[in-house]
Design a protein around this motif. Structure first.
Motif, PDB file in Angstrom:
ATOM      1  N   ALA A  70       1.364 -26.700  73.199  1.00  0.00           N
ATOM      2  CA  ALA A  70       0.533 -27.582  74.071  1.00  0.00           C
ATOM      3  C   ALA A  70      -0.812 -27.012  73.872  1.00  0.00           C
ATOM      4  O   ALA A  70      -1.716 -27.857  73.867  1.00  0.00           O
ATOM      5  CB  ALA A  70       1.052 -27.644  75.324  1.00  0.00           C
ATOM      6  N   PHE A  71      -1.035 -25.868  74.220  1.00  0.00           N
ATOM      7  CA  PHE A  71      -2.282 -24.906  73.919  1.00  0.00           C
ATOM      8  C   PHE A  71      -2.061 -23.557  73.907  1.00  0.00           C
ATOM      9  O   PHE A  71      -0.995 -23.051  73.939  1.00  0.00           O
ATOM     10  CB  PHE A  71      -2.958 -25.327  75.146  1.00  0.00           C
ATOM     11  N   ALA A  72      -3.319 -22.859  73.966  1.00  0.00           N
ATOM     12  CA  ALA A  72      -3.191 -21.556  73.597  1.00  0.00           C
ATOM     13  C   ALA A  72      -4.118 -20.885  74.539  1.00  0.00           C
ATOM     14  O   ALA A  72      -5.201 -21.509  75.041  1.00  0.00           O
ATOM     15  CB  ALA A  72      -3.845 -21.210  72.049  1.00  0.00           C
ATOM     16  N   VAL A  73      -3.749 -19.419  74.933  1.00  0.00           N
ATOM     17  CA  VAL A  73      -4.545 -18.987  76.129  1.00  0.00           C
ATOM     18  C   VAL A  73      -5.078 -17.446  75.461  1.00  0.00           C
ATOM     19  O   VAL A  73      -4.181 -16.986  74.682  1.00  0.00           O
ATOM     20  CB  VAL A  73      -3.544 -18.413  77.137  1.00  0.00           C
ATOM     21  N   ARG A  74      -6.354 -17.360  75.459  1.00  0.00           N
ATOM     22  CA  ARG A  74      -6.917 -16.192  74.788  1.00  0.00           C
ATOM     23  C   ARG A  74      -6.933 -15.219  75.816  1.00  0.00           C
ATOM     24  O   ARG A  74      -7.253 -15.153  76.811  1.00  0.00           O
ATOM     25  CB  ARG A  74      -8.388 -16.448  74.483  1.00  0.00           C
ATOM     26  N   CYS A  75      -6.224 -14.047  75.515  1.00  0.00           N
ATOM     27  CA  CYS A  75      -6.097 -12.852  76.192  1.00  0.00           C
ATOM     28  C   CYS A  75      -7.434 -11.861  75.982  1.00  0.00           C
ATOM     29  O   CYS A  75      -7.880 -11.880  74.859  1.00  0.00           O
ATOM     30  CB  CYS A  75      -4.854 -12.204  76.196  1.00  0.00           C
ATOM     31  N   ALA A  76      -7.707 -10.899  77.042  1.00  0.00           N
ATOM     32  CA  ALA A  76      -8.692  -9.943  76.873  1.00  0.00           C
ATOM     33  C   ALA A  76      -8.644  -9.022  75.606  1.00  0.00           C
ATOM     34  O   ALA A  76      -9.391  -8.331  74.834  1.00  0.00           O
ATOM     35  CB  ALA A  76      -9.005  -9.461  77.847  1.00  0.00           C
ATOM     36  N   ASP A  77      -7.324  -8.556  75.331  1.00  0.00           N
ATOM     37  CA  ASP A  77      -7.046  -7.681  74.175  1.00  0.00           C
ATOM     38  C   ASP A  77      -5.584  -7.919  73.923  1.00  0.00           C
ATOM     39  O   ASP A  77      -4.712  -8.499  74.531  1.00  0.00           O
ATOM     40  CB  ASP A  77      -7.576  -6.214  74.414  1.00  0.00           C
ATOM     41  N   PRO A  78      -5.261  -7.253  72.757  1.00  0.00           N
ATOM     42  CA  PRO A  78      -3.687  -7.242  72.159  1.00  0.00           C
ATOM     43  C   PRO A  78      -2.837  -6.552  73.412  1.00  0.00           C
ATOM     44  O   PRO A  78      -1.694  -7.042  73.591  1.00  0.00           O
ATOM     45  CB  PRO A  78      -3.870  -6.208  71.039  1.00  0.00           C
ATOM     46  N   ALA A  79      -3.017  -5.771  74.232  1.00  0.00           N
ATOM     47  CA  ALA A  79      -2.286  -5.012  75.222  1.00  0.00           C
ATOM     48  C   ALA A  79      -1.979  -6.235  76.222  1.00  0.00           C
ATOM     49  O   ALA A  79      -1.001  -6.229  76.825  1.00  0.00           O
ATOM     50  CB  ALA A  79      -3.015  -3.982  75.755  1.00  0.00           C
ATOM     51  N   GLU A  80      -3.144  -7.089  76.822  1.00  0.00           N
ATOM     52  CA  GLU A  80      -2.725  -8.210  77.520  1.00  0.00           C
ATOM     53  C   GLU A  80      -1.731  -9.210  76.935  1.00  0.00           C
ATOM     54  O   GLU A  80      -0.883  -9.721  77.800  1.00  0.00           O
ATOM     55  CB  GLU A  80      -4.233  -8.932  77.916  1.00  0.00           C
ATOM     56  N   VAL A  81      -1.779  -9.589  75.798  1.00  0.00           N
ATOM     57  CA  VAL A  81      -0.671 -10.409  75.135  1.00  0.00           C
ATOM     58  C   VAL A  81       0.600  -9.822  75.477  1.00  0.00           C
ATOM     59  O   VAL A  81       1.533 -10.655  75.924  1.00  0.00           O
ATOM     60  CB  VAL A  81      -0.980 -10.653  73.717  1.00  0.00           C
ATOM     61  N   ASP A  82       0.875  -8.596  75.078  1.00  0.00           N
ATOM     62  CA  ASP A  82       2.114  -7.911  75.338  1.00  0.00           C
ATOM     63  C   ASP A  82       2.402  -7.886  76.867  1.00  0.00           C
ATOM     64  O   ASP A  82       3.536  -8.268  77.402  1.00  0.00           O
ATOM     65  CB  ASP A  82       2.152  -6.333  74.929  1.00  0.00           C
ATOM     66  N   ALA A  83       1.408  -7.507  77.752  1.00  0.00           N
ATOM     67  CA  ALA A  83       1.711  -7.654  79.250  1.00  0.00           C
ATOM     68  C   ALA A  83       2.158  -8.827  79.745  1.00  0.00           C
ATOM     69  O   ALA A  83       2.945  -8.924  80.568  1.00  0.00           O
ATOM     70  CB  ALA A  83       0.555  -6.890  80.030  1.00  0.00           C
ATOM     71  N   VAL A  84       1.436  -9.907  79.439  1.00  0.00           N
ATOM     72  CA  VAL A  84       1.612 -11.512  79.626  1.00  0.00           C
ATOM     73  C   VAL A  84       2.915 -11.830  79.443  1.00  0.00           C
ATOM     74  O   VAL A  84       3.618 -12.135  80.193  1.00  0.00           O
ATOM     75  CB  VAL A  84       0.597 -12.355  79.518  1.00  0.00           C
ATOM     76  N   ALA A  85       3.373 -11.586  78.132  1.00  0.00           N
ATOM     77  CA  ALA A  85       4.856 -12.008  77.532  1.00  0.00           C
ATOM     78  C   ALA A  85       5.780 -11.243  78.335  1.00  0.00           C
ATOM     79  O   ALA A  85       6.909 -11.773  78.670  1.00  0.00           O
ATOM     80  CB  ALA A  85       4.917 -11.572  76.139  1.00  0.00           C
ATOM     81  N   ALA A  86       5.492  -9.944  78.703  1.00  0.00           N
ATOM     82  CA  ALA A  86       6.437  -9.156  79.539  1.00  0.00           C
ATOM     83  C   ALA A  86       6.658  -9.736  80.861  1.00  0.00           C
ATOM     84  O   ALA A  86       7.713  -9.853  81.387  1.00  0.00           O
ATOM     85  CB  ALA A  86       6.213  -7.673  79.534  1.00  0.00           C
TER      86      ALA A  86
END
Length: 129
Positions: A70-86
């Motif tokens: 539906a859409f994409a959310v840009r995270c601050a850095d790769p670690a935030e992608v991992d943290a949000v998914a977790a």
């Protein structure tokens, strides 16, 4: 022109708001009987959540999540992608695609909201991207 808002439908507004707050969005409190809620303007495109009942009445048919994001959310850095998914997984929601390093130079993951809308999470793999 620019996209100013993205909208999803929800069978339960409070549950949807709780999910999107895990991704970093901020909403006002959801009142009993509320049919629509949205983020405050000012941080890029707004996210609007409408009740399935309201959209069914307006559109003449029930809304359905698509098969793509539906859409994409840009995270601050790769670690935030991992943290949000977790955080999403820990809260009992579905991670459709675990975080991975995409060949186009981004850390990438896809999660599903409580009604099945796919949301991509991404960040440039290097700070120069």
């Amino acid at each position: 022109m620019e996209i100013s808002a993205v909208s999803v439908s929800a069978t339960d507004l409070r549950r949807a708001v709780a999910f999107y707050e895990l991704l970093g969005f901020t909403f006002p409190p959801v009142e009993d009987g509320e049919q629509h809620v949205e983020t405050a303007p000012g941080r890029g495109a707004q996210l609007m959540i409408d009740s399935v009942e309201m959209l069914t009445e307006l559109l003449g048919e029930a809304p359905r999540p698509g098969t793509g994001s539906a859409f994409a959310v840009r995270c601050a850095d790769p670690a935030e992608v991992d943290a949000v998914a977790a955080r999403v997984a820990t809260a009992g929601h579905t991670v459709l695609m675990e975080p991975w390093d995409a060949p186009w130079g981004q850390r990438y993951a896809t999660v599903a909201d409580p009604d099945g809308y796919a949301v991509d999470l991404y960040a440039p793999s290097s700070p120069t991207d």
